[in-house]
Scaffold this motif. Structure first.
Motif, PDB file in Angstrom:
ATOM      1  N   GLU A  29      26.611  37.491 -15.863  1.00  0.00           N
ATOM      2  CA  GLU A  29      25.680  38.483 -15.296  1.00  0.00           C
ATOM      3  C   GLU A  29      24.578  37.829 -14.475  1.00  0.00           C
ATOM      4  O   GLU A  29      24.164  38.353 -13.440  1.00  0.00           O
ATOM      5  CB  GLU A  29      25.077  39.352 -16.414  1.00  0.00           C
ATOM      6  CG  GLU A  29      24.183  40.440 -15.823  1.00  0.00           C
ATOM      7  CD  GLU A  29      23.646  41.449 -16.831  1.00  0.00           C
ATOM      8  OE1 GLU A  29      24.068  41.411 -18.004  1.00  0.00           O
ATOM      9  OE2 GLU A  29      22.800  42.269 -16.408  1.00  0.00           O
ATOM     10  N   ARG A  79      23.497  38.975 -10.806  1.00  0.00           N
ATOM     11  CA  ARG A  79      22.172  39.524 -10.474  1.00  0.00           C
ATOM     12  C   ARG A  79      21.524  38.786  -9.306  1.00  0.00           C
ATOM     13  O   ARG A  79      20.853  39.384  -8.474  1.00  0.00           O
ATOM     14  CB  ARG A  79      21.251  39.494 -11.692  1.00  0.00           C
ATOM     15  CG  ARG A  79      21.676  40.379 -12.840  1.00  0.00           C
ATOM     16  CD  ARG A  79      21.692  41.838 -12.483  1.00  0.00           C
ATOM     17  NE  ARG A  79      22.223  42.657 -13.579  1.00  0.00           N
ATOM     18  CZ  ARG A  79      22.702  43.871 -13.409  1.00  0.00           C
ATOM     19  NH1 ARG A  79      22.739  44.437 -12.217  1.00  0.00           N
ATOM     20  NH2 ARG A  79      23.152  44.545 -14.434  1.00  0.00           N
ATOM     21  N   GLU A 101      23.332  39.835  -6.230  1.00  0.00           N
ATOM     22  CA  GLU A 101      23.012  41.241  -5.962  1.00  0.00           C
ATOM     23  C   GLU A 101      21.659  41.360  -5.252  1.00  0.00           C
ATOM     24  O   GLU A 101      21.556  42.001  -4.198  1.00  0.00           O
ATOM     25  CB  GLU A 101      22.982  41.994  -7.300  1.00  0.00           C
ATOM     26  CG  GLU A 101      22.636  43.465  -7.188  1.00  0.00           C
ATOM     27  CD  GLU A 101      22.572  44.139  -8.563  1.00  0.00           C
ATOM     28  OE1 GLU A 101      21.941  43.597  -9.493  1.00  0.00           O
ATOM     29  OE2 GLU A 101      23.149  45.228  -8.698  1.00  0.00           O
ATOM     30  N   SER A 102      20.627  40.686  -5.772  1.00  0.00           N
ATOM     31  CA  SER A 102      19.312  40.811  -5.145  1.00  0.00           C
ATOM     32  C   SER A 102      19.319  40.205  -3.747  1.00  0.00           C
ATOM     33  O   SER A 102      18.739  40.761  -2.809  1.00  0.00           O
ATOM     34  CB  SER A 102      18.219  40.197  -6.026  1.00  0.00           C
ATOM     35  OG  SER A 102      18.533  38.876  -6.316  1.00  0.00           O
ATOM     36  N   ALA A 123      20.080  47.055 -10.324  1.00  0.00           N
ATOM     37  CA  ALA A 123      19.387  46.316  -9.268  1.00  0.00           C
ATOM     38  C   ALA A 123      17.878  46.588  -9.202  1.00  0.00           C
ATOM     39  O   ALA A 123      17.081  45.682  -8.929  1.00  0.00           O
ATOM     40  CB  ALA A 123      20.027  46.645  -7.916  1.00  0.00           C
ATOM     41  N   ASN A 168      14.907  44.560 -10.886  1.00  0.00           N
ATOM     42  CA  ASN A 168      14.424  43.303 -10.329  1.00  0.00           C
ATOM     43  C   ASN A 168      13.192  43.562  -9.449  1.00  0.00           C
ATOM     44  O   ASN A 168      13.246  44.351  -8.500  1.00  0.00           O
ATOM     45  CB  ASN A 168      15.585  42.704  -9.509  1.00  0.00           C
ATOM     46  CG  ASN A 168      15.216  41.402  -8.828  1.00  0.00           C
ATOM     47  OD1 ASN A 168      14.219  41.335  -8.119  1.00  0.00           O
ATOM     48  ND2 ASN A 168      16.020  40.385  -9.033  1.00  0.00           N
TER      49      ASN A 168
END
Ligand code: S3P
Length: 173
Positions: A52, A56, A59-60, A81, A84
């Motif tokens: 994960e 993450r 993703e950011s 999302a 964050n």
């Protein structure tokens, strides 16, 4: 100005996002799909093979990159999302965030029908509910809130457009 859709997994971000983009006549971008395209593997495989934390970070990075695009776009984020802080900051600076609020009972029913959500794959209803409760305070930070319970995706999209107009945002911004 971009329109960024926020909310739990299975809250309708992709399906409502597509209707919204058609109605507003601007492109639609699904961040999960962008991640899969970038990695050439599924979200499930990323979670299983790289973890994960890796997901993450990616993703950011992908969200922040796409927010730089000048052309107004409807962007669907993945359900985690908006937790964050850097994502929230960028989203708030460069878009109008819209939370698609769906009750947890419907979310649980919907996620059980789909095998491609590694985060909740082996979780009990109670555990999924806990994830939702932890996330609520972040989703609530969105600029526009839409109660999507008992509404069609078209009705939700229409309500988003109505509220966007009230905040002075339209297709030409
Ligand atoms: C996640 C939601 C998923 C996907 C990933 C993690 C989450 O996206 O990004 O499986 O943490 O809620 P959807 O919200 O589109 O299902």
């Amino acid at each position: 100005m971009h329109v960024v859709l926020v909310g739990m997994m299975a809250s309708g971000k992709s399906s409502i996002g597509k209707v919204l983009s058609k109605t507003m006549n601007i492109p639609f971008l699904d961040i999960d799909k962008e991640i899969e395209f970038h990695e050439k593997r599924s979200i499930k495989s990323i979670f299983e093979n790289s973890g994960e934390r890796y997901f993450r970070k990616l993703e950011s990075k992908i969200i922040i990159e796409n927010l730089k695009e000048k052309k107004s776009t409807v962007i669907a984020l993945g359900g985690g999302a908006f937790l964050n802080a850097a994502v929230r900051k960028n989203v708030n600076e460069k878009s109008i965030s819209v939370w698609l609020d769906v009750n947890i009972e419907s979310i649980i029913t919907r996620v059980k029908k789909n095998q491609n959500r590694p985060l909740v794959e082996k979780k009990s209803d109670e555990e999924i509910k806990k994830i939702y409760e932890k996330r609520l305070k972040y989703y609530e930070m969105s600029k526009i809130h839409i109660d999507c319970n008992k509404k069609t995706k078209t009705e939700c999209a229409e309500e988003i457009i109505f509220k966007l107009k009230n905040t002075g945002i339209n297709e030409n911004n």
